[in-house]
Write an enzyme that holds these catalytic residues in place. Structure first.
Site, PDB file in Angstrom:
ATOM      1  N   ASN A  87      28.001  -5.244  59.860  1.00  0.00           N
ATOM      2  CA  ASN A  87      26.772  -5.253  58.922  1.00  0.00           C
ATOM      3  C   ASN A  87      26.502  -3.872  58.174  1.00  0.00           C
ATOM      4  OD1 ASN A  87      24.445  -6.770  57.679  1.00  0.00           O
ATOM      5  ND2 ASN A  87      24.163  -7.724  59.590  1.00  0.00           N
ATOM      6  N   ASP A  95      35.805  12.008  62.425  1.00  0.00           N
ATOM      7  CA  ASP A  95      36.845  12.946  62.475  1.00  0.00           C
ATOM      8  C   ASP A  95      38.090  12.529  63.557  1.00  0.00           C
ATOM      9  OD1 ASP A  95      35.236  15.410  60.905  1.00  0.00           O
ATOM     10  OD2 ASP A  95      33.893  13.953  61.766  1.00  0.00           O
ATOM     11  N   HIS A 117      29.912  18.970  69.193  1.00  0.00           N
ATOM     12  CA  HIS A 117      30.171  20.554  68.955  1.00  0.00           C
ATOM     13  C   HIS A 117      29.899  21.259  70.325  1.00  0.00           C
ATOM     14  CE1 HIS A 117      29.599  20.149  64.691  1.00  0.00           C
ATOM     15  NE2 HIS A 117      28.717  19.139  64.843  1.00  0.00           N
ATOM     16  N   ALA A 162      21.038  -4.561  71.722  1.00  0.00           N
ATOM     17  CA  ALA A 162      20.484  -3.733  70.624  1.00  0.00           C
ATOM     18  C   ALA A 162      20.011  -2.350  71.075  1.00  0.00           C
ATOM     19  CB  ALA A 162      19.420  -4.392  69.733  1.00  0.00           C
ATOM     20  N   LYS A 168      29.159   6.219  78.319  1.00  0.00           N
ATOM     21  CA  LYS A 168      30.440   6.086  79.092  1.00  0.00           C
ATOM     22  C   LYS A 168      31.035   4.584  78.814  1.00  0.00           C
ATOM     23  CE  LYS A 168      28.350   8.782  82.869  1.00  0.00           C
ATOM     24  NZ  LYS A 168      27.760   8.713  84.330  1.00  0.00           N
ATOM     25  N   ARG A 185      25.316  -7.356  83.623  1.00  0.00           N
ATOM     26  CA  ARG A 185      25.899  -8.544  84.386  1.00  0.00           C
ATOM     27  C   ARG A 185      27.233  -8.934  83.755  1.00  0.00           C
ATOM     28  NH1 ARG A 185      25.569 -13.292  81.458  1.00  0.00           N
ATOM     29  NH2 ARG A 185      24.114 -13.627  80.055  1.00  0.00           N
TER      30      ARG A 185
END
Length: 209
Positions: A87, A95, A117, A162, A168, A185
């Site tokens: 969307n 990069d 960085h 959302a 991770k 779950r």
């Protein structure tokens, strides 16, 4: 212009580098021209938009769709597979490589980041950076305003709620959300019957393929 292999190798090395190389700057400007052209297309110019997307991106698969505006550092490092959908306001800090699997859906205002960085201040003063790949599997759904950080892999079929911050890896077939994003779950039998909370899947969609 094809982005020189040397430039791609530098960005995808996983090592610290600076982005002030003349060849790199020239190549990125060419990519930004393509990005501008993509975002300037009218809704009636889908054929032209798709042609530009195939030039801009590393891959733009069959029946893939990206709703403008798209924001990207490069474009050429993003591999957008067949039937994938994004969307408006997808931001790609690409990069490093971004791999988006088939049938994956990306909600509005999502950000996928491959680049960071160094923590060490003197290295930041030299405008150094590093890039680690992001892999989003097949048939994943990222809800609105999700941010995915460098080096993350999201497994097939998983749903990211959302406004989540994915720091991770998330395994396949999971519902996960939060800041930071955590597995809530596993996708299971409940989801065969209910499409959202206590709302039952209506015919003819109630028959699982």
């Amino acid at each position: 212009m094809t982005v020189p292999q040397r430039v791609l190798d530098t960005m995808n090395s996983g090592l610290i580098y600076t982005c002030d190389d003349e060849e790199m700057i020239k190549a990125q400007k060419e990519q930004m021209e393509l990005l501008y052209d993509f975002n300037a297309t009218r809704p009636s110019q889908m054929t032209q938009r798709n042609e530009i997307a195939r030039q801009l991106l590393g891959e733009f698969g069959e029946d893939a769709y990206i709703e403008p505006p798209l924001h990207a550092n490069w474009g050429c490092n993003t591999y957008f597979s067949a039937h994938a959908y994004a969307n408006f306001n997808l931001t790609l800090v690409d990069d490093g490589e971004v791999h988006i699997g088939e049938h994956t859906m990306i909600g509005p205002n999502c950000t996928i980041i491959t680049t960071g960085h160094p923590i060490r201040p003197d290295l930041r003063e030299k405008v150094t950076q590093y890039s680690l790949p992001v892999t989003i599997g097949r048939n994943v759904w990222l809800g609105a305003n999700v941010t995915v950080l460098p080096g993350v892999t999201i497994g097939d079929n998983s749903v990211i709620g959302a406004c989540s911050l994915v720091t991770k890896d998330i395994p396949a077939n999971m519902v996960a959300f939060g800041q930071p994003c955590k597995v809530y779950r596993e996708i299971g039998e409940h989801d065969d019957v209910y499409y959202w909370r206590d709302r039952m899947i209506n015919p003819p969609y109630d028959q699982k393929q």
